[in-house]
Design a protein around this motif. Structure first.
Motif, PDB file in Angstrom:
ATOM      1  N   SER A 157       0.825  -1.208   0.000  1.00 50.83           N
ATOM      2  CA  SER A 157       0.000   0.000   0.000  1.00 50.83           C
ATOM      3  C   SER A 157       0.858   1.256   0.000  1.00 50.83           C
ATOM      4  N   ASP A 158       1.848   1.310   0.889  1.00 46.40           N
ATOM      5  CA  ASP A 158       2.716   2.477   0.961  1.00 46.40           C
ATOM      6  C   ASP A 158       3.541   2.630  -0.317  1.00 46.40           C
ATOM      7  N   LEU A 159       3.966   1.507  -0.885  1.00 50.39           N
ATOM      8  CA  LEU A 159       4.751   1.537  -2.106  1.00 50.39           C
ATOM      9  C   LEU A 159       3.927   2.067  -3.275  1.00 50.39           C
ATOM     10  N   LEU A 160       2.693   1.605  -3.383  1.00 49.64           N
ATOM     11  CA  LEU A 160       1.838   2.011  -4.492  1.00 49.64           C
ATOM     12  C   LEU A 160       1.490   3.495  -4.433  1.00 49.64           C
ATOM     13  N   VAL A 161       1.327   4.029  -3.226  1.00 47.14           N
ATOM     14  CA  VAL A 161       1.040   5.457  -3.098  1.00 47.14           C
ATOM     15  C   VAL A 161       2.159   6.273  -3.736  1.00 47.14           C
ATOM     16  N   GLY A 162       3.401   5.893  -3.470  1.00 47.36           N
ATOM     17  CA  GLY A 162       4.530   6.618  -4.041  1.00 47.36           C
ATOM     18  C   GLY A 162       4.589   6.512  -5.547  1.00 47.36           C
ATOM     19  N   VAL A 163       4.358   5.314  -6.081  1.00 45.07           N
ATOM     20  CA  VAL A 163       4.411   5.133  -7.529  1.00 45.07           C
ATOM     21  C   VAL A 163       3.266   5.870  -8.214  1.00 45.07           C
ATOM     22  N   LEU A 164       2.069   5.791  -7.649  1.00 44.11           N
ATOM     23  CA  LEU A 164       0.926   6.485  -8.233  1.00 44.11           C
ATOM     24  C   LEU A 164       1.126   7.999  -8.222  1.00 44.11           C
ATOM     25  N   HIS A 165       1.688   8.520  -7.132  1.00 49.83           N
ATOM     26  CA  HIS A 165       1.985   9.947  -7.038  1.00 49.83           C
ATOM     27  C   HIS A 165       2.947  10.362  -8.146  1.00 49.83           C
ATOM     28  N   GLY A 166       4.010   9.579  -8.322  1.00 49.72           N
ATOM     29  CA  GLY A 166       4.989   9.894  -9.348  1.00 49.72           C
ATOM     30  C   GLY A 166       4.436   9.763 -10.749  1.00 49.72           C
ATOM     31  N   ALA A 167       3.600   8.745 -10.989  1.00 48.85           N
ATOM     32  CA  ALA A 167       3.019   8.539 -12.314  1.00 48.85           C
ATOM     33  C   ALA A 167       2.091   9.686 -12.696  1.00 48.85           C
ATOM     34  N   ALA A 168       1.315  10.150 -11.718  1.00 44.80           N
ATOM     35  CA  ALA A 168       0.417  11.277 -11.993  1.00 44.80           C
ATOM     36  C   ALA A 168       1.211  12.538 -12.300  1.00 44.80           C
ATOM     37  N   ARG A 169       2.278  12.757 -11.548  1.00 45.88           N
ATOM     38  CA  ARG A 169       3.096  13.955 -11.758  1.00 45.88           C
ATOM     39  C   ARG A 169       3.799  13.927 -13.116  1.00 45.88           C
ATOM     40  N   ALA A 170       4.230  12.740 -13.546  1.00 43.74           N
ATOM     41  CA  ALA A 170       4.982  12.624 -14.797  1.00 43.74           C
ATOM     42  C   ALA A 170       4.085  12.336 -16.001  1.00 43.74           C
ATOM     43  N   ALA A 171       2.784  12.176 -15.767  1.00 45.68           N
ATOM     44  CA  ALA A 171       1.827  11.918 -16.843  1.00 45.68           C
ATOM     45  C   ALA A 171       2.187  10.660 -17.633  1.00 45.68           C
ATOM     46  N   VAL A 172       2.473   9.571 -16.926  1.00 43.53           N
ATOM     47  CA  VAL A 172       2.762   8.303 -17.586  1.00 43.53           C
ATOM     48  C   VAL A 172       1.657   7.301 -17.277  1.00 43.53           C
ATOM     49  N   GLN A 173       1.523   6.315 -18.139  1.00 49.05           N
ATOM     50  CA  GLN A 173       0.574   5.231 -17.902  1.00 49.05           C
ATOM     51  C   GLN A 173       1.237   4.196 -17.001  1.00 49.05           C
ATOM     52  N   LEU A 174       0.548   3.819 -15.946  1.00 49.19           N
ATOM     53  CA  LEU A 174       1.105   2.876 -14.982  1.00 49.19           C
ATOM     54  C   LEU A 174       0.349   1.556 -15.045  1.00 49.19           C
ATOM     55  N   VAL A 175       1.074   0.482 -15.287  1.00 44.92           N
ATOM     56  CA  VAL A 175       0.509  -0.867 -15.300  1.00 44.92           C
ATOM     57  C   VAL A 175       0.909  -1.551 -13.990  1.00 44.92           C
ATOM     58  N   ILE A 176      -0.076  -2.042 -13.239  1.00 42.39           N
ATOM     59  CA  ILE A 176       0.189  -2.721 -11.976  1.00 42.39           C
ATOM     60  C   ILE A 176      -0.344  -4.143 -12.076  1.00 42.39           C
ATOM     61  N   ASP A 177       0.509  -5.111 -11.754  1.00 46.76           N
ATOM     62  CA  ASP A 177       0.075  -6.504 -11.862  1.00 46.76           C
ATOM     63  C   ASP A 177       0.719  -7.345 -10.763  1.00 46.76           C
TER      64      ASP A 177
END
Length: 352
Positions: A88-108
């Motif tokens: 959960s804590d890890l995903l928050v950081g990645v999602l924050h960064g993906a939104a800021r950088a405007a990239v598509q994030l695939v989570i599996d």
């Protein structure tokens, strides 16, 4: 501060790097270093700058010039980690960064895959994404990493020590952090310190155990193998090890579990046996995930800044993707950990 607010409200005004610096109370040079991913910035300062960037909606020139490319960039985060709080804590950081950088994030999740399944999935993944972030244990899987690197896909491993030169890593010093936690317990008078090991498929598990052993040796405390039990980073995996430790004829006065989920299990077992934490037993964990503050008493633990590490990993990954025509930007970034002292620790009772 008021000048910054007024400048934001002016129609058509583009936020400047100076306004970000003023809000974050740093120099424009520091803002530039953070934006460009320079590792020579304190974690607290980096976080302050990123909050200012988000609040002001600042878009650096570099990001503006590559925005169209960034919007079509797909990066993946693949996990098999058993700790829900950790993820959960890890995903928050990645999602924050993906939104800021405007990239598509695939989570599996590859939880159900065997080794061959992971290799096949890695080959398939390499055909659909531009870069991959791997938390433990996948970040230490030679088979998975080899498939991705062979396909020319940049890889950043989080919370894993670097085991090959062609990937990047963002991690803490697990050995040092575990040694410091054990030294803290020893400084309070604990000499019988139980230890619940992490999953053996992760290098961090071994490094934390080595840190525990080093602190005992430095204090002249002879190792007692009966005080060491195996866990697997889940709450349930630590229930039996904690029970074994606390049913010994001469039980430990403290238990160091190598993640917060397992430390929470140790607290639960202690309460079930009528023991007071920390009066009768001190318990400490590792990671400082949400699990550390969901138990009573709240856990003393090692803070591994997972959100900041994930955000940094994404930044490094994007630089490698954008430099793909040239040499990849490869890093081995060691992030500072923090010993967080809460109410689950006290000096042992006299005579214990």
């Amino acid at each position: 501060m008021e000048k910054v607010r007024k400048s934001i409200r002016r129609k058509g005004h583009a936020t400047t790097i100076g306004e970000v610096a003023a809000l974050a109370k740093v120099s424009p040079m520091t803002v530039s270093r953070v934006i460009n991913g320079n590792a020579n910035v304190r974690d607290a300062t980096r976080e302050r700058v990123l909050r200012a960037v988000d609040k002001l909606g600042y878009t650096p020139n570099l990001a503006a010039s590559t925005l169209a490319a960034a919007q079509s960039t797909r990066v993946a985060l693949i996990y098999t980690n058993p700790s829900g709080a950790y993820l959960s804590d890890l995903l928050v950081g990645v999602l924050h960064g993906a939104a800021r950088a405007a990239v598509q994030l695939v989570i599996d999740s590859w939880d159900e895959l065997d080794a061959e399944g992971e290799r096949r999935s890695a080959r398939a993944l390499a055909r659909s994404v531009a870069g991959v972030i791997l938390p433990p244990p996948l970040g230490e899987s030679k088979a998975v990493v080899s498939e991705l690197v062979r396909a020319g896909i940049p890889v950043v491993a989080i919370a894993a020590e670097r085991f090959r030169e062609d990937i990047s890593c963002v991690h803490i010093d697990d050995f040092r952090a575990a040694r410091e936690m054990t030294e803290y317990l020893i400084s309070l008078g604990h000499t019988r310190i139980g230890y619940i090991k992490g999953h053996p498929n992760q290098v961090a598990s071994q490094r934390r155990f080595e840190g525990y052993q080093a602190a005992l040796a430095a204090a002249g405390i002879a190792p007692d193998h009966a005080l060491v039990q195996q866990g697997y980073y889940t709450y349930r995996s630590a229930l039996e090890p904690a029970e074994k430790l606390l049913t010994r004829r001469n039980p430990p006065t403290a238990i160091f579990a190598s993640n917060d989920d397992m430390a929470a299990a140790a607290v639960s077992v202690a309460h079930r046996r009528g023991l007071d934490v920390p009066g009768d037993l001190s318990v400490v964990g590792f990671d400082d995930t949400s699990a550390a503050t969901r138990v009573w008493p709240e856990l003393t633990t090692v803070r591994q800044p997972l959100e900041a590490m994930a955000d940094a990993a994404l930044d490094h990954l994007l630089r490698s993707i954008r430099n793909k025509e040239r040499e990849h930007v490869l890093i081995d970034q060691v992030v500072q950990h923090v010993l967080v002292k809460r109410d689950s620790v006290a000096a042992p009772r006299r005579g214990s």
